[in-house]
Design a protein around this motif. Structure first.
Motif, short mmCIF file in Angstrom:
data_model
loop_
_atom_site.label_atom_id
_atom_site.label_comp_id
_atom_site.label_asym_id
_atom_site.label_seq_id
_atom_site.Cartn_x
_atom_site.Cartn_y
_atom_site.Cartn_z
N LYS A 73 66.88 -1.65 -13.60
CA LYS A 73 66.31 -1.54 -12.24
C LYS A 73 66.96 -0.40 -11.48
CE LYS A 73 65.18 -6.47 -11.95
NZ LYS A 73 65.44 -7.75 -11.27
N THR A 74 68.24 -0.23 -11.68
CA THR A 74 68.96 0.87 -11.03
C THR A 74 68.59 2.20 -11.65
OG1 THR A 74 70.82 -0.60 -10.51
CG2 THR A 74 71.25 1.77 -10.47
N SER A 75 68.42 2.21 -12.96
CA SER A 75 68.11 3.46 -13.67
C SER A 75 66.87 4.14 -13.13
CB SER A 75 67.94 3.17 -15.17
OG SER A 75 69.08 2.59 -15.71
N LYS A 76 65.85 3.34 -12.84
CA LYS A 76 64.58 3.90 -12.36
C LYS A 76 64.71 4.50 -10.96
CE LYS A 76 61.46 0.93 -15.07
NZ LYS A 76 62.49 0.43 -15.99
N ARG A 77 65.79 4.17 -10.27
CA ARG A 77 65.96 4.63 -8.88
C ARG A 77 66.83 5.89 -8.78
NH1 ARG A 77 65.09 1.88 -4.53
NH2 ARG A 77 67.08 2.60 -3.62
N ILE A 92 75.79 5.70 -22.61
CA ILE A 92 75.14 5.81 -21.31
C ILE A 92 73.73 5.27 -21.37
CG2 ILE A 92 74.14 7.53 -19.74
CD1 ILE A 92 76.72 9.09 -19.94
N LEU A 93 72.99 5.60 -22.42
CA LEU A 93 71.62 5.11 -22.55
C LEU A 93 71.59 3.59 -22.58
CD1 LEU A 93 68.60 5.41 -23.02
CD2 LEU A 93 69.08 5.79 -25.45
N GLU A 94 72.47 2.98 -23.34
CA GLU A 94 72.50 1.52 -23.43
C GLU A 94 72.86 0.87 -22.10
OE1 GLU A 94 73.69 0.87 -28.11
OE2 GLU A 94 75.26 1.42 -26.69
N ILE A 95 73.76 1.51 -21.35
CA ILE A 95 74.13 0.98 -20.04
C ILE A 95 72.97 1.11 -19.06
CG2 ILE A 95 75.68 1.32 -18.08
CD1 ILE A 95 77.78 2.25 -20.19
N LEU A 96 72.27 2.23 -19.12
CA LEU A 96 71.10 2.40 -18.26
C LEU A 96 70.02 1.36 -18.60
CD1 LEU A 96 70.79 6.30 -18.14
CD2 LEU A 96 71.66 4.77 -16.35
N LEU A 112 70.67 13.22 -11.69
CA LEU A 112 70.95 13.03 -13.13
C LEU A 112 72.08 13.94 -13.59
CD1 LEU A 112 67.39 12.73 -14.73
CD2 LEU A 112 69.06 10.91 -14.36
N PHE A 113 72.17 15.13 -12.98
CA PHE A 113 73.20 16.09 -13.38
C PHE A 113 74.59 15.65 -12.94
CE2 PHE A 113 69.21 18.34 -13.13
CZ PHE A 113 69.23 19.13 -14.27
N ASP A 114 74.66 14.73 -11.96
CA ASP A 114 75.94 14.20 -11.51
C ASP A 114 76.32 12.95 -12.29
OD1 ASP A 114 76.40 15.88 -8.86
OD2 ASP A 114 74.31 15.23 -8.84
N VAL A 115 75.32 12.10 -12.53
CA VAL A 115 75.58 10.81 -13.19
C VAL A 115 75.89 11.00 -14.68
CG1 VAL A 115 74.54 8.59 -13.82
CG2 VAL A 115 74.16 9.55 -11.54
N LEU A 166 63.50 8.88 -21.80
CA LEU A 166 62.32 9.30 -21.03
C LEU A 166 61.49 8.10 -20.60
CD1 LEU A 166 61.27 12.37 -23.22
CD2 LEU A 166 62.25 12.46 -20.92
N SER A 167 61.32 7.15 -21.50
CA SER A 167 60.53 5.95 -21.20
C SER A 167 61.23 5.08 -20.16
CB SER A 167 60.28 5.16 -22.48
OG SER A 167 59.61 3.95 -22.21
N LEU A 168 62.54 4.91 -20.32
CA LEU A 168 63.30 4.05 -19.41
C LEU A 168 63.26 4.56 -17.98
CD1 LEU A 168 65.32 1.68 -19.06
CD2 LEU A 168 67.15 3.32 -19.54
N LEU A 169 63.45 5.87 -17.82
CA LEU A 169 63.46 6.45 -16.47
C LEU A 169 62.08 6.88 -16.01
CD1 LEU A 169 66.51 6.43 -17.15
CD2 LEU A 169 66.71 8.53 -15.81
N GLU A 170 61.06 6.61 -16.85
CA GLU A 170 59.67 6.93 -16.52
C GLU A 170 59.51 8.39 -16.14
OE1 GLU A 170 58.64 4.11 -13.49
OE2 GLU A 170 58.60 2.41 -14.89
#
Length: 465
Positions: A230-234, A221-225, A240-243, A131-135
């Protein structure tokens, strides 16, 4: 090496598929006015998320504890946690739990050898990190709508739903992703360095590096994000349901008999935790979540249903059995032993193995009592309690005459359950030696004898990694 084979196969298949589709399009061109969508175009999301202005207190209704519908994937029974007992010593390297669930009113029915399916939750710390990473605002509510009439909405998805529920119960943020994850993630990369690396991971030439980065060390997946922050926030919320794939249920052998415990279901479960080259230990999502649950809270429930297992025991409880279950392989055998004992039936020769009598001898008192009653003949192998390592296959050779008597004189059956690494093959080899010695056969004849037992289901193996 396995990883080298993996990289080599993927590096070959991708170019072959490209050539295949080029040939197909050449032979059967698209109708006029249609063209192939470029790989540079991000596919539309399979679902549409509509944010709604609601309080999180108006979120999805709690799922019922019981239902008139037979429990299954679409409607699991929410079993109350009765106990969550660690059955290994506190200083033992492995945490194994005997978990007891209350299934009163569930309508669940199972036999020895069946498995319990459990739908886990993501761990709180990983949910908060995501939640924090993807704001993302965990209290934001949304409704999920169809974006394609051919793609139905996921079953059991609440409407409305909070983002916290989504991340906790639905998105598999702790799984090791497939290559398709990187293919979808690259569409949202704006940073040049991150995009170049993601594109490299998607090429045939980049498969070896991708395997080393992701699969070999079990990076989640969380560690890769986090690495591609920078990509994760975009990533658009709809995507999200596809990735990220959906959380899948986990299977556990049932370790109790419904005839011995009509209102309970027991699990004998090792908490998965191991080290790789990464700093943080790898943790099993379901086993870690289950081990964290406290029976002291009256509202602790576990979503569960039952499936037929791969191992089946004789319906006739007079048929003698040889059971080889080191470690948590004991689970399905505890079930069939309890069922027979509840009817005063025995005829079981049990081989159990672990590291130490004082560290990880599961259900020791229970089996000691059954042995006193003559319902079980127990042979143990404690591999680390002496200088020379002793395993279940050694005990089988020592008790060869008894094993051969069960199979040849009493028309009994032989079962193996446990870790799939080398134990089943080692036990099978020991059985082959026993048959060769006491049945006065050559090794080839003993192997043929075991194959004949397999064909009539008198020799069965249930192994897991």
């Amino acid at each position: 090496m396995l990883w080298a084979s993996f990289c080599r196969v993927d590096a070959v298949v991708s170019p072959w598929l490209s050539e295949l589709w080029a040939k197909v399009m050449e032979m059967w061109p698209l109708p006029s006015g249609l063209e192939v969508i470029s790989e540079s175009v991000c596919p539309p999301p399979k679902y549409k998320a509509v944010f709604v202005d609601m309080e999180s207190s108006q979120e999805e209704r709690p799922l019922p504890v019981s239902s008139d519908i037979s429990p299954g994937p679409l409607c699991p029974f929410h079993a109350r946690l009765l106990s969550n007992q660690r059955v290994t010593a506190a200083d033992h390297f492995q945490d194994v739990r005997l978990i007891k669930l209350d299934i009163t009113g569930s309508g669940l029915s199972f036999e020895p050898g069946d498995v319990a399916m459990i739908h886990p939750e993501n761990l709180t710390d990983t949910v908060e990190a995501f939640l924090s990473l993807l704001e993302l605002n965990p209290d934001q509510m949304f409704r999920l709508e169809e974006n394609d009439p051919d793609v139905p909405l996921p079953a059991r998805f609440p409407s409305p739903c909070s983002i916290r529920w989504l991340v906790t119960h639905y998105l598999d943020i702790n799984s090791v992703p497939r290559k398709s994850f990187f293919e979808l993630l690259k569409y949202h990369a704006d940073d040049e360095l991150e995009r170049e690396k993601l594109e490299e991971f998607c090429t045939p030439e980049g498969q070896e590096e991708l395997y080393s980065y992701c699969n070999r060390v079990k990076r989640t997946i969380l560690e890769i994000l986090e690495d591609f922050h920078k990509t994760s926030k975009r990533i658009p919320f709809d995507h999200l349901f596809d990735v990220i794939p959906a959380l899948q249920p986990r299977a556990f052998s049932i370790a109790s008999s419904i005839k011995a415990h009509p209102t309970q279901l027991h699990l004998l479960m090792a908490v998965v935790r191991y080290r790789t080259k990464l700093q943080n230990a790898r943790r099993g999502v379901c086993s870690t979540w289950l081990s964290s649950l406290s029976p002291d809270r009256q509202d602790t429930y576990v979503p569960i249903w039952v499936k037929k297992g791969t191992i089946r025991f004789p319906a006739d409880h007079d048929v003698p059995l040889v059971l080889v279950g080191p470690g948590t392989g004991l689970a399905p055998f505890r079930s069939v032993i309890q069922e027979r004992a509840s009817q005063g039936k025995g005829g079981v020769v049990l081989f159990f193995g672990c590291r130490s009598k004082h560290k990880d001898f599961f259900c020791e008192e229970e089996f000691a009592k059954l042995e006193e009653k003559g319902l079980v003949s127990l042979h143990t192998a404690f591999s680390r309690d002496q200088d020379e390592k002793i395993y279940v296959q050694h005990r089988i050779r020592e008790q060869g005459r008894q094993v051969w008597n069960v199979l040849s004189e009493q028309n009994g059956a032989f079962y193996i359950a446990g870790n799939a690494k080398s134990m089943p093959d080692d036990v099978k080899e020991a059985l082959c030696d026993v048959i060769s010695e006491h049945g006065e056969m050559t090794k080839e004849q003993a192997t043929t004898y075991i194959q004949a037992l397999e064909r009539v289901r008198r020799f069965q193996v249930e192994a897991w990694s």
